[in-house]
Enzyme design. Structure first.
Site, mmCIF file in Angstrom:
data_model
loop_
_atom_site.group_PDB
_atom_site.id
_atom_site.type_symbol
_atom_site.label_atom_id
_atom_site.label_comp_id
_atom_site.label_asym_id
_atom_site.label_seq_id
_atom_site.Cartn_x
_atom_site.Cartn_y
_atom_site.Cartn_z
ATOM 1 N N ILE A 34 0.822 -1.219 0.000
ATOM 2 C CA ILE A 34 0.000 0.000 0.000
ATOM 3 C C ILE A 34 0.855 1.269 0.000
ATOM 4 O O ILE A 34 0.391 2.342 -0.407
ATOM 5 C CB ILE A 34 -0.978 -0.028 1.205
ATOM 6 C CG1 ILE A 34 -2.205 0.830 0.968
ATOM 7 C CG2 ILE A 34 -0.278 0.343 2.511
ATOM 8 C CD1 ILE A 34 -3.311 0.605 1.980
ATOM 9 N N ASN A 87 11.499 -8.401 7.532
ATOM 10 C CA ASN A 87 11.871 -7.802 8.806
ATOM 11 C C ASN A 87 11.389 -8.740 9.904
ATOM 12 O O ASN A 87 10.185 -8.948 10.059
ATOM 13 C CB ASN A 87 11.228 -6.420 8.943
ATOM 14 C CG ASN A 87 11.715 -5.453 7.882
ATOM 15 O OD1 ASN A 87 12.872 -5.504 7.466
ATOM 16 N ND2 ASN A 87 10.838 -4.572 7.426
ATOM 17 N N GLY A 93 12.323 -3.499 12.205
ATOM 18 C CA GLY A 93 11.406 -2.706 11.380
ATOM 19 C C GLY A 93 10.082 -3.376 11.096
ATOM 20 O O GLY A 93 9.247 -2.824 10.377
ATOM 21 N N GLN A 94 9.859 -4.568 11.650
ATOM 22 C CA GLN A 94 8.584 -5.248 11.391
ATOM 23 C C GLN A 94 7.450 -4.504 12.077
ATOM 24 O O GLN A 94 7.536 -4.177 13.267
ATOM 25 C CB GLN A 94 8.632 -6.700 11.895
ATOM 26 C CG GLN A 94 7.386 -7.492 11.490
ATOM 27 C CD GLN A 94 7.454 -8.971 11.875
ATOM 28 O OE1 GLN A 94 8.390 -9.406 12.551
ATOM 29 N NE2 GLN A 94 6.470 -9.736 11.446
ATOM 30 N N HIS A 100 5.773 -11.727 6.068
ATOM 31 C CA HIS A 100 5.712 -11.285 4.668
ATOM 32 C C HIS A 100 7.121 -11.004 4.180
ATOM 33 O O HIS A 100 7.978 -10.546 4.939
ATOM 34 C CB HIS A 100 4.839 -10.031 4.522
ATOM 35 C CG HIS A 100 5.217 -8.918 5.446
ATOM 36 N ND1 HIS A 100 4.841 -8.901 6.774
ATOM 37 C CD2 HIS A 100 5.964 -7.799 5.255
ATOM 38 C CE1 HIS A 100 5.331 -7.823 7.352
ATOM 39 N NE2 HIS A 100 6.029 -7.135 6.454
ATOM 40 N N HIS A 102 9.150 -8.749 1.442
ATOM 41 C CA HIS A 102 9.073 -7.616 0.532
ATOM 42 C C HIS A 102 9.787 -8.012 -0.768
ATOM 43 O O HIS A 102 10.945 -8.441 -0.725
ATOM 44 C CB HIS A 102 9.782 -6.388 1.128
ATOM 45 C CG HIS A 102 9.162 -5.891 2.393
ATOM 46 N ND1 HIS A 102 8.273 -4.840 2.415
ATOM 47 C CD2 HIS A 102 9.292 -6.293 3.684
ATOM 48 C CE1 HIS A 102 7.887 -4.617 3.671
ATOM 49 N NE2 HIS A 102 8.498 -5.484 4.464
#
Ligand code: AMP
Ligand code: ZN
Length: 111
Positions: A34, A87, A93-94, A100, A102
Site C-alpha cells: 500500500i 523484517n 522494522g517489522q 511477509h 518484501h
C-alpha cells in the site's frame, strides 16, 4: 493460530478488506504494498497467520513462499532484477506481525 481477527493481512486474505492481489497459490498470496518503496513493491504472504520468519518452520510452506519470487520476476520480464527481504521483529522494522517478504523491483530501483 490459523487466523488472527486483529491482523490486517488475515483480514485481506479472508476478504474482509480489499487489496490488489498480484498472484496466489493454495498456501500463499502476493499483494501490492500500500506504500511502495520501489517502482514495484509486492508482499509475499502465507495465507495462514504466522508471526514472523523464525516462526515459519513448515518446509512445504517455505518452499511455496520461496518458489514465488522467480515467478514474479519472470512475469516482469526477462532477467528482471529484484530485492527480497523480511523484517523479523520490531527492532528490525517489522510493523505487521504476519510473515511477509518484501519483493522490490523496477527500473533504476538500485541506482
Ligand atoms: P513491515 O514493516 O516489514 O512489517 O512491512 C509492512 C508492510 O505492509 C509495509 O510495507 C506497509 O506499507 C504494508 N502494508 C500495511 N498495510 C497494508 C495493506 N492494507 N495493504 C498492503 N500493504 C500494506
Ligand atoms: Zn495474520
Amino acid at each position: 493460530m490459523m487466523h488472527d481477527s486483529n491482523c490486517i493481512f488475515c483480514k485481506i486474505i479472508s476478504g474482509q478488506i480489499s487489496s490488489k492481489v498480484i498472484y496466489q497459490t493454495d498456501l500463499s498470496i502476493v499483494l501490492q504494498d500500500i506504500a511502495p518503496q520501489a517502482p514495484i513493491h509486492y508482499l509475499i504472504i502465507p495465507k495462514v497467520h504466522i508471526q514472523d520468519f523464525v516462526a515459519c518452520t513448515d518446509p512445504k510452506l517455505i518452499l511455496d513462499l520461496m518458489s514465488i519470487p522467480p515467478i514474479l520476476a519472470q512475469q516482469l520480464g526477462q532477467d528482471a532484477a529484484f530485492k527480497l527481504s523480511t523484517n523479523n521483529g520490531y527492532a528490525a522494522g517489522q510493523r505487521v506481525f504476519h510473515l511477509h517478504f518484501h519483493f522490490m523491483s523496477g527500473k533504476s530501483f538500485s541506482e
